[in-house]
Design a protein around this motif. Structure first.
Motif, PDB file in Angstrom:
ATOM      1  N   TYR A  31       0.821  -1.221   0.051  1.00 32.65           N
ATOM      2  CA  TYR A  31       0.073  -0.071   0.000  1.00 32.65           C
ATOM      3  C   TYR A  31       1.051   1.330   0.170  1.00 32.65           C
ATOM      4  O   TYR A  31       0.582   2.268  -0.647  1.00 32.65           O
ATOM      5  N   ARG A  32       2.009   1.250   0.816  1.00 36.12           N
ATOM      6  CA  ARG A  32       2.683   2.489   0.853  1.00 36.12           C
ATOM      7  C   ARG A  32       3.508   2.716  -0.469  1.00 36.12           C
ATOM      8  O   ARG A  32       3.870   3.491  -0.856  1.00 36.12           O
ATOM      9  N   SER A  33       3.799   1.196  -1.012  1.00 33.40           N
ATOM     10  CA  SER A  33       4.552   1.492  -2.207  1.00 33.40           C
ATOM     11  C   SER A  33       3.495   2.021  -3.245  1.00 33.40           C
ATOM     12  O   SER A  33       4.182   2.836  -4.266  1.00 33.40           O
ATOM     13  N   GLN A  34       2.581   1.713  -3.338  1.00 38.99           N
ATOM     14  CA  GLN A  34       1.285   2.132  -4.405  1.00 38.99           C
ATOM     15  C   GLN A  34       1.289   3.451  -4.416  1.00 38.99           C
ATOM     16  O   GLN A  34       1.189   4.509  -5.194  1.00 38.99           O
ATOM     17  N   ASN A  35       1.131   4.093  -3.098  1.00 39.16           N
ATOM     18  CA  ASN A  35       1.051   5.509  -2.641  1.00 39.16           C
ATOM     19  C   ASN A  35       2.432   6.249  -3.064  1.00 39.16           C
ATOM     20  O   ASN A  35       2.064   7.357  -3.862  1.00 39.16           O
ATOM     21  N   LYS A  36       3.445   5.887  -3.052  1.00 41.00           N
ATOM     22  CA  LYS A  36       4.813   6.391  -3.385  1.00 41.00           C
ATOM     23  C   LYS A  36       4.638   6.400  -4.981  1.00 41.00           C
ATOM     24  O   LYS A  36       4.898   7.573  -5.509  1.00 41.00           O
ATOM     25  N   ARG A  37       4.328   5.198  -5.511  1.00 40.38           N
ATOM     26  CA  ARG A  37       4.336   5.050  -6.935  1.00 40.38           C
ATOM     27  C   ARG A  37       3.323   6.099  -7.828  1.00 40.38           C
ATOM     28  O   ARG A  37       3.541   7.105  -8.695  1.00 40.38           O
ATOM     29  N   GLN A  38       1.907   6.287  -7.067  1.00 36.33           N
ATOM     30  CA  GLN A  38       0.921   7.245  -7.539  1.00 36.33           C
ATOM     31  C   GLN A  38       1.615   8.777  -7.284  1.00 36.33           C
ATOM     32  O   GLN A  38       1.218   9.383  -8.179  1.00 36.33           O
ATOM     33  N   ALA A  39       2.182   8.767  -6.224  1.00 33.56           N
ATOM     34  CA  ALA A  39       2.470  10.270  -5.850  1.00 33.56           C
ATOM     35  C   ALA A  39       3.582  10.566  -7.046  1.00 33.56           C
ATOM     36  O   ALA A  39       3.598  11.655  -7.789  1.00 33.56           O
ATOM     37  N   ARG A  40       4.715   9.521  -7.228  1.00 32.96           N
ATOM     38  CA  ARG A  40       5.661   9.783  -8.373  1.00 32.96           C
ATOM     39  C   ARG A  40       4.889   9.912  -9.628  1.00 32.96           C
ATOM     40  O   ARG A  40       5.418  10.748 -10.612  1.00 32.96           O
ATOM     41  N   ARG A  41       4.114   9.063 -10.039  1.00 30.32           N
ATOM     42  CA  ARG A  41       3.285   9.149 -11.262  1.00 30.32           C
ATOM     43  C   ARG A  41       2.555  10.256 -11.585  1.00 30.32           C
ATOM     44  O   ARG A  41       2.569  10.969 -12.729  1.00 30.32           O
ATOM     45  N   SER A  42       1.824  10.897 -10.547  1.00 26.48           N
ATOM     46  CA  SER A  42       1.259  12.246 -10.551  1.00 26.48           C
ATOM     47  C   SER A  42       2.167  13.376 -11.032  1.00 26.48           C
ATOM     48  O   SER A  42       1.840  14.136 -11.559  1.00 26.48           O
ATOM     49  N   ARG A  43       3.374  13.256 -10.077  1.00 26.49           N
ATOM     50  CA  ARG A  43       4.344  14.295 -10.311  1.00 26.49           C
ATOM     51  C   ARG A  43       4.665  14.328 -11.883  1.00 26.49           C
ATOM     52  O   ARG A  43       5.015  15.349 -12.438  1.00 26.49           O
ATOM     53  N   LEU A  44       4.925  13.020 -12.281  1.00 26.43           N
ATOM     54  CA  LEU A  44       5.574  12.879 -13.705  1.00 26.43           C
ATOM     55  C   LEU A  44       4.741  13.407 -14.622  1.00 26.43           C
ATOM     56  O   LEU A  44       4.837  13.986 -15.719  1.00 26.43           O
ATOM     57  N   THR A  45       3.368  13.259 -14.612  1.00 25.98           N
ATOM     58  CA  THR A  45       2.145  13.468 -15.473  1.00 25.98           C
ATOM     59  C   THR A  45       2.189  14.948 -15.586  1.00 25.98           C
ATOM     60  O   THR A  45       1.933  15.682 -16.396  1.00 25.98           O
ATOM     61  N   GLY A  46       2.511  15.560 -14.223  1.00 30.13           N
ATOM     62  CA  GLY A  46       2.289  17.169 -14.538  1.00 30.13           C
ATOM     63  C   GLY A  46       3.645  17.690 -15.133  1.00 30.13           C
ATOM     64  O   GLY A  46       3.616  18.588 -15.865  1.00 30.13           O
ATOM     65  N   ARG A  47       4.910  16.956 -15.010  1.00 33.04           N
ATOM     66  CA  ARG A  47       6.162  17.258 -15.692  1.00 33.04           C
ATOM     67  C   ARG A  47       5.579  16.773 -17.209  1.00 33.04           C
ATOM     68  O   ARG A  47       5.995  17.879 -17.961  1.00 33.04           O
ATOM     69  N   ALA A  48       5.225  15.809 -17.541  1.00 32.38           N
ATOM     70  CA  ALA A  48       4.865  15.582 -19.066  1.00 32.38           C
ATOM     71  C   ALA A  48       3.911  16.626 -19.590  1.00 32.38           C
ATOM     72  O   ALA A  48       4.360  16.786 -20.699  1.00 32.38           O
ATOM     73  N   ALA A  49       3.154  16.966 -18.880  1.00 34.32           N
ATOM     74  CA  ALA A  49       2.285  17.974 -19.524  1.00 34.32           C
ATOM     75  C   ALA A  49       2.784  19.128 -19.964  1.00 34.32           C
ATOM     76  O   ALA A  49       2.646  19.801 -20.789  1.00 34.32           O
ATOM     77  N   LEU A  50       3.505  19.729 -18.792  1.00 37.44           N
ATOM     78  CA  LEU A  50       4.396  20.944 -18.953  1.00 37.44           C
ATOM     79  C   LEU A  50       5.462  20.703 -20.123  1.00 37.44           C
ATOM     80  O   LEU A  50       5.337  21.794 -21.149  1.00 37.44           O
TER      81      LEU A  50
END
Length: 162
Positions: A31-50
């Motif tokens: 669960y912690r790993s998924q939360n970190k991955r989702q947090a990282r994924r959401s950060r990368l999605t913002g970067r990718a969009a930019l």
């Protein structure tokens, strides 16, 4: 410690209890790993969009200048082709000018095109019978020499002006 404490201790060290605890710990880690991955994924999605926005802006900003560049390169190559053609025409005209300086070439042209002869020479004109018949069939052809037709045209123009 009573019987309840002994049962809890025994349950705590039993295989089922240990598996249950290990499962809970593993689930918590996942669960912690998924939360970190989702947090990282959401950060990368913002970067990718930019990054995508910046790339699109660059493409839009460079599209018109690139089109102009390609168009101008095509114009340049077209002008270079025209300049090469003009240079070839100049060379042909220089060659013709040099040939026209030669008296023998002028004599040859006069004999071929104007049917001229030197005094004392006898000129012959060979006429193809088929070509002669065709000329007679054409409108306006009188079967006479070209210079006779030319003078008749001048006389007619002079008469109509009066």
């Amino acid at each position: 410690m009573g019987n309840d404490a002994k049962v809890k201790d025994r349950d705590r060290f039993s295989t089922a209890a240990r598996l249950k605890v290990l499962g809970e710990q593993t689930a918590a880690r996942v669960y912690r790993s998924q939360n970190k991955r989702q947090a990282r994924r959401s950060r990368l999605t913002g970067r990718a969009a930019l990054l995508a926005l910046v790339l699109c802006s660059l493409i839009v900003a460079l599209a018109y200048p690139m089109r102009q560049y390609v168009s101008q390169r095509a114009d340049i190559s077209d002008q270079q082709r025209k300049a090469a053609d003009a240079q070839q025409a100049v060379e042909r005209l220089r060659d013709e000018k040099a040939r026209l300086q030669d008296d023998a070439y002028i004599e040859k042209l006069a004999r071929e095109h104007l049917h001229m002869q030197f005094p004392g020479e006898t000129g012959f004109t060979v006429v193809d019978p088929d070509a002669a018949n065709k000329r007679r069939e054409d409108k306006g052809a009188t079967g006479r020499a070209w210079h006779s037709n030319l003078w008749d045209g001048v006389d007619k123009a002079d008469r109509s002006a009066n």
